[in-house]
Design a protein around this motif. Structure first.
Motif, PDB file in Angstrom:
ATOM      1  N   ILE A 246      14.401  -2.931   2.656  1.00 22.83           N
ATOM      2  CA  ILE A 246      13.116  -2.952   3.357  1.00 22.83           C
ATOM      3  C   ILE A 246      12.834  -4.385   3.771  1.00 22.83           C
ATOM      4  O   ILE A 246      12.790  -5.278   2.924  1.00 22.83           O
ATOM      5  N   THR A 247      12.641  -4.625   5.049  1.00 25.92           N
ATOM      6  CA  THR A 247      12.273  -5.979   5.493  1.00 25.92           C
ATOM      7  C   THR A 247      11.501  -5.898   6.797  1.00 25.92           C
ATOM      8  O   THR A 247      11.659  -4.952   7.581  1.00 25.92           O
ATOM      9  N   GLY A 248      10.626  -6.883   6.996  1.00 25.93           N
ATOM     10  CA  GLY A 248       9.811  -6.957   8.202  1.00 25.93           C
ATOM     11  C   GLY A 248       8.646  -5.990   8.233  1.00 25.93           C
ATOM     12  O   GLY A 248       8.005  -5.816   9.268  1.00 25.93           O
ATOM     13  N   GLN A 249       8.323  -5.395   7.084  1.00 28.25           N
ATOM     14  CA  GLN A 249       7.313  -4.345   7.040  1.00 28.25           C
ATOM     15  C   GLN A 249       5.984  -4.848   6.473  1.00 28.25           C
ATOM     16  O   GLN A 249       5.952  -5.770   5.667  1.00 28.25           O
ATOM     17  N   THR A 250       4.903  -4.192   6.876  1.00 29.58           N
ATOM     18  CA  THR A 250       3.576  -4.426   6.304  1.00 29.58           C
ATOM     19  C   THR A 250       3.066  -3.112   5.725  1.00 29.58           C
ATOM     20  O   THR A 250       3.020  -2.095   6.426  1.00 29.58           O
ATOM     21  N   LEU A 251       2.723  -3.141   4.456  1.00 32.65           N
ATOM     22  CA  LEU A 251       2.214  -1.956   3.757  1.00 32.65           C
ATOM     23  C   LEU A 251       0.728  -2.139   3.478  1.00 32.65           C
ATOM     24  O   LEU A 251       0.337  -3.048   2.749  1.00 32.65           O
ATOM     25  N   ALA A 252      -0.090  -1.284   4.076  1.00 30.03           N
ATOM     26  CA  ALA A 252      -1.529  -1.322   3.818  1.00 30.03           C
ATOM     27  C   ALA A 252      -1.843  -0.598   2.516  1.00 30.03           C
ATOM     28  O   ALA A 252      -1.379   0.528   2.286  1.00 30.03           O
ATOM     29  N   ILE A 253      -2.597  -1.268   1.675  1.00 27.18           N
ATOM     30  CA  ILE A 253      -3.053  -0.673   0.413  1.00 27.18           C
ATOM     31  C   ILE A 253      -4.574  -0.698   0.459  1.00 27.18           C
ATOM     32  O   ILE A 253      -5.211  -1.673   0.043  1.00 27.18           O
ATOM     33  N   ASP A 254      -5.144   0.360   1.009  1.00 29.67           N
ATOM     34  CA  ASP A 254      -6.557   0.326   1.393  1.00 29.67           C
ATOM     35  C   ASP A 254      -7.277   1.655   1.213  1.00 29.67           C
ATOM     36  O   ASP A 254      -8.342   1.875   1.787  1.00 29.67           O
ATOM     37  N   GLY A 255      -6.697   2.562   0.442  1.00 30.13           N
ATOM     38  CA  GLY A 255      -7.323   3.854   0.261  1.00 30.13           C
ATOM     39  C   GLY A 255      -7.329   4.720   1.487  1.00 30.13           C
ATOM     40  O   GLY A 255      -8.039   5.717   1.565  1.00 30.13           O
ATOM     41  N   GLY A 256      -6.528   4.342   2.503  1.00 35.00           N
ATOM     42  CA  GLY A 256      -6.417   5.117   3.729  1.00 35.00           C
ATOM     43  C   GLY A 256      -7.306   4.643   4.870  1.00 35.00           C
ATOM     44  O   GLY A 256      -7.317   5.270   5.938  1.00 35.00           O
ATOM     45  N   VAL A 257      -8.027   3.524   4.691  1.00 31.05           N
ATOM     46  CA  VAL A 257      -8.960   3.051   5.723  1.00 31.05           C
ATOM     47  C   VAL A 257      -8.259   2.838   7.058  1.00 31.05           C
ATOM     48  O   VAL A 257      -8.772   3.240   8.122  1.00 31.05           O
ATOM     49  N   SER A 258      -7.091   2.208   7.038  1.00 30.34           N
ATOM     50  CA  SER A 258      -6.397   1.879   8.281  1.00 30.34           C
ATOM     51  C   SER A 258      -5.701   3.072   8.920  1.00 30.34           C
ATOM     52  O   SER A 258      -5.197   2.968  10.047  1.00 30.34           O
ATOM     53  N   ALA A 259      -5.716   4.211   8.242  1.00 24.88           N
ATOM     54  CA  ALA A 259      -5.030   5.397   8.756  1.00 24.88           C
ATOM     55  C   ALA A 259      -5.943   6.330   9.531  1.00 24.88           C
ATOM     56  O   ALA A 259      -5.473   7.274  10.164  1.00 24.88           O
ATOM     57  N   VAL A 260      -7.251   6.084   9.479  1.00 24.23           N
ATOM     58  CA  VAL A 260      -8.198   7.010  10.113  1.00 24.23           C
ATOM     59  C   VAL A 260      -9.058   6.280  11.137  1.00 24.23           C
ATOM     60  O   VAL A 260      -9.083   5.062  11.193  1.00 24.23           O
TER      61      VAL A 260
END
Length: 260
Positions: A246-260
């Motif tokens: 895995i490289t060059g990736q950004t993982l959002a850890i936000d309870g799903g805020v950025s997905a909706v």
């Protein structure tokens, strides 16, 4: 073939965590140490670093600390050299040190803009460059984890935060991550980013006091804020051989805020 436990293990590894004296930085340092890594922390305040090292020691984690102001270019090289002297080499770099400043865009002070950019972007570049040249590139191995934010993925809703420089800086960190991953993959170095949502911290305590936890959590599909465990799994994934492809990736850890 290694087991899952072996892939996630950090036994024998070393880690440098900037902004590691409290909050999200300390949470991630704790996670890396729990998996077996030896840790060096940095922050500006020695007393907070001493407390963090004592906390990690109480959990059986080997750690030491270096006080440094990474917004100052002259501090970066001696800081990285001292970390390497203590650790022998650096397997894992967590670029977590950061700052924010709230003001309306039309009145945003240029000195505030520079303060945020120097720590949130310039120091990330300088520390990664130094760690790469002095340790990771010669060893053809390394894990770099840059802490961005979901603020780097979007603007702010009208009437909410006025954090122009912070949002801009975190967007820069996300593309810095992609670009460095493309350049340094040939050295066996992975470069990834974690984008936290709202976590209670010293940086966010003003907004938390103003709006309240329930109001801040209502926009998250999981209807909760981040806690003192929610970054642990991601940082260990990116730091360990479980994430070696895995490289060059950004993982959002936000309870799903950025997905909706």
């Amino acid at each position: 073939m290694r087991t899952t436990q072996e892939l996630f293990s950090l036994q024998g590894k070393t880690a440098l965590v900037t902004g590691g004296s409290r909050g999200l930085g300390l949470q991630m340092a704790e996670a890396l140490g729990e998996q077996g890594a030896r840790i060096v922390l940095s922050a500006r305040k020695q007393d907070e670093l001493d407390e963090a090292v004592a906390h990690l020691a109480s959990r059986g984690i080997e750690a030491s600390a270096i006080a440094a102001d990474l917004s100052q270019d002259a501090d970066v090289q001696p800081f990285v050299e001292e970390a390497i002297r203590r650790l022998g080499h650096i397997d894992i770099l967590v670029n977590n040190a950061g700052a924010s400043w709230g003001a309306p865009a039309e009145d945003y002070p240029v000195e505030a803009w520079d303060k945020v950019m120097n720590l949130n972007v310039r120091s990330v570049f300088l520390v990664a460059q130094a760690v790469g040249k002095l340790s990771m590139i010669p060893r053809r191995s390394g894990r770099i984890i840059n802490i961005s934010s979901i603020a780097g993925l979007s603007g702010n809703p009208p009437g909410s935060m006025q954090t122009l420089a912070y949002n801009t800086s975190k967007a820069a960190v996300i593309n810095f991550t992609r670009t460095l991953a493309g350049e340094w993959g040939r050295y066996g170095i992975t470069v990834n980013s974690i984008a936290p949502g709202f976590f209670p911290s010293k940086m966010t305590k003003g907004l938390l006091a103003k709006m309240g936890a329930d109001a801040l959590a209502k926009d998250a599909p999981l209807n909760r804020l981040g806690d003192d465990e929610d970054l642990k799994g991601a940082v260990v994934l990116f730091a360990s051989d479980a994430g070696k492809h895995i490289t060059g990736q950004t993982l959002a850890i936000d309870g799903g805020v950025s997905a909706v």
